[in-house]
Design a protein around this motif. Structure first.
Motif, mmCIF file in Angstrom:
data_model
loop_
_atom_site.group_PDB
_atom_site.id
_atom_site.type_symbol
_atom_site.label_atom_id
_atom_site.label_comp_id
_atom_site.label_asym_id
_atom_site.label_seq_id
_atom_site.Cartn_x
_atom_site.Cartn_y
_atom_site.Cartn_z
ATOM 1 N N ASP A 1 3.437 -3.365 6.392
ATOM 2 C CA ASP A 1 3.046 -2.995 7.749
ATOM 3 C C ASP A 1 2.966 -1.475 7.783
ATOM 4 O OD1 ASP A 1 2.951 -3.570 10.809
ATOM 5 O OD2 ASP A 1 4.540 -2.064 10.567
ATOM 6 N N THR A 2 1.856 -0.941 8.246
ATOM 7 C CA THR A 2 1.646 0.504 8.156
ATOM 8 C C THR A 2 2.688 1.306 8.945
ATOM 9 O OG1 THR A 2 0.020 0.329 9.958
ATOM 10 C CG2 THR A 2 -0.820 0.303 7.697
ATOM 11 N N THR A 3 3.101 0.796 10.094
ATOM 12 C CA THR A 3 4.104 1.511 10.889
ATOM 13 C C THR A 3 5.466 1.479 10.204
ATOM 14 O OG1 THR A 3 2.937 0.981 12.945
ATOM 15 C CG2 THR A 3 5.253 1.609 13.129
ATOM 16 N N ALA A 56 5.340 3.929 7.305
ATOM 17 C CA ALA A 56 5.364 5.327 7.745
ATOM 18 C C ALA A 56 6.756 5.748 8.202
ATOM 19 C CB ALA A 56 4.353 5.535 8.870
ATOM 20 N N ASN A 57 7.492 4.859 8.847
ATOM 21 C CA ASN A 57 8.802 5.192 9.406
ATOM 22 C C ASN A 57 9.958 4.782 8.505
ATOM 23 O OD1 ASN A 57 7.532 6.142 11.746
ATOM 24 N ND2 ASN A 57 7.601 4.125 12.723
#
Length: 280
Positions: free
Chosen positions: A170-172, A175-176
């Motif tokens: 999942d891209t989010t 990133a986090n």
């Protein structure tokens, strides 16, 4: 006609058992020979029932058990020539019983016709595979590691009955998440891994009335969850009008319940259950 048993899929190792009308092949051996034997036993199968090993590429989570398993159970190892050459540099050594996949025509093995397509990944020559059961015509596609979707890949995956498709992150969450910046860049780069969104878009391009099921594979345990991967794919597939039978997220730590093509539903109830969410 076709039965697919994912023995495990993810960064810790990948192995997919595919049974056809006349034989059985294993796609990737990303576990040690001992671990493969244990996972096969959990799936109520024996290593001796496997006719051949197909490798998508040489990375350890796809090929670390190839040499020992091939030697122990006399599995011929099939892969692209560049992948076979790359295996010579692996710590465990290269398999001795090998065959290069034909570059211009399908390769026949264990009752299957094998076709392959190059994937952009930081390996010597990563390959998507399509296995056609020569007796029934049933087709299974396998796409495990890709940094992006080549323009010609959807056409290669046309008219599939089952699709095993990487849905890595999942891209989010990536990133986090806790990964170092360089590793994040590698994963989301053009030679890394497919995100849930990109994977879902590819599945939608491959969707047709005859596609019976989609198995989401190679999920990150840090940057993804089965629920998020399935929900993302489900939403995109619904919007493209696919009314197939089933969508699954493949587990990493234990074998998945086998999926039979004739019903596109789990067929074995004696072991670990698959994470399963219906599309409708």
């Amino acid at each position: 006609m076709i039965r697919v048993t994912v023995l495990g899929s993810g960064s810790r190792g990948n192995a997919i058992l595919i049974d056809g009308s006349a034989g059985t092949v294993l796609v990737d051996a990303g576990f040690s020979a001992r671990a493969l034997a244990q996972r096969l036993q959990a799936a109520q199968r024996q290593p001796e029932s496997i006719d051949a090993l197909l490798l998508t590429h040489e990375h350890v989570d796809h090929a670390c058990g190839a040499a020992v398993s091939s030697s122990r159970w006399q599995w011929p190892v099939l892969a692209s020539q560049r992948t076979l050459t790359a295996l010579e540099d692996m710590a465990g050594g290269a398999p001795t019983l090998t065959q290069a996949l034909a570059s211009e025509a399908p390769t026949a093995v264990a009752g299957f016709s094998i076709e392959h397509h190059h994937l952009p990944h930081d390996a010597a020559d990563c390959r998507a595979l399509v296995l056609t059961d020569t007796q029934s015509g049933a087709r299974v596609g396998v796409v495990l590691d890709a940094g992006h979707v080549p323009e010609t890949l959807p056409a290669f995956l046309a008219r599939l009955d089952l699709l095993v498709l990487e849905s890595n992150h999942d891209t989010t969450m990536l990133a986090n998440g806790p990964y170092p910046r360089a590793l994040k860049a590698r994963i989301r780069g053009g030679s890394g891994h497919l995100s849930n969104t990109t994977s879902a878009a590819l599945a939608a391009e491959c969707a047709h009335r005859g596609l019976r099921g989609v198995l989401l594979a190679h999920l990150s345990e840090t940057n993804n969850t089965p629920a998020i991967a399935v929900a993302t794919a489900r939403d995109v597939l619904r919007r493209c009008g696919w009314h197939g039978d089933a969508l699954w997220a493949c587990p990493q730590r234990e074998p998945m319940t086998p999926v039979d093509l004739d019903s596109a539903r789990p067929s074995w109830h004696g072991g670990p259950r698959v994470t399963q969410l219906a599309l409708f």
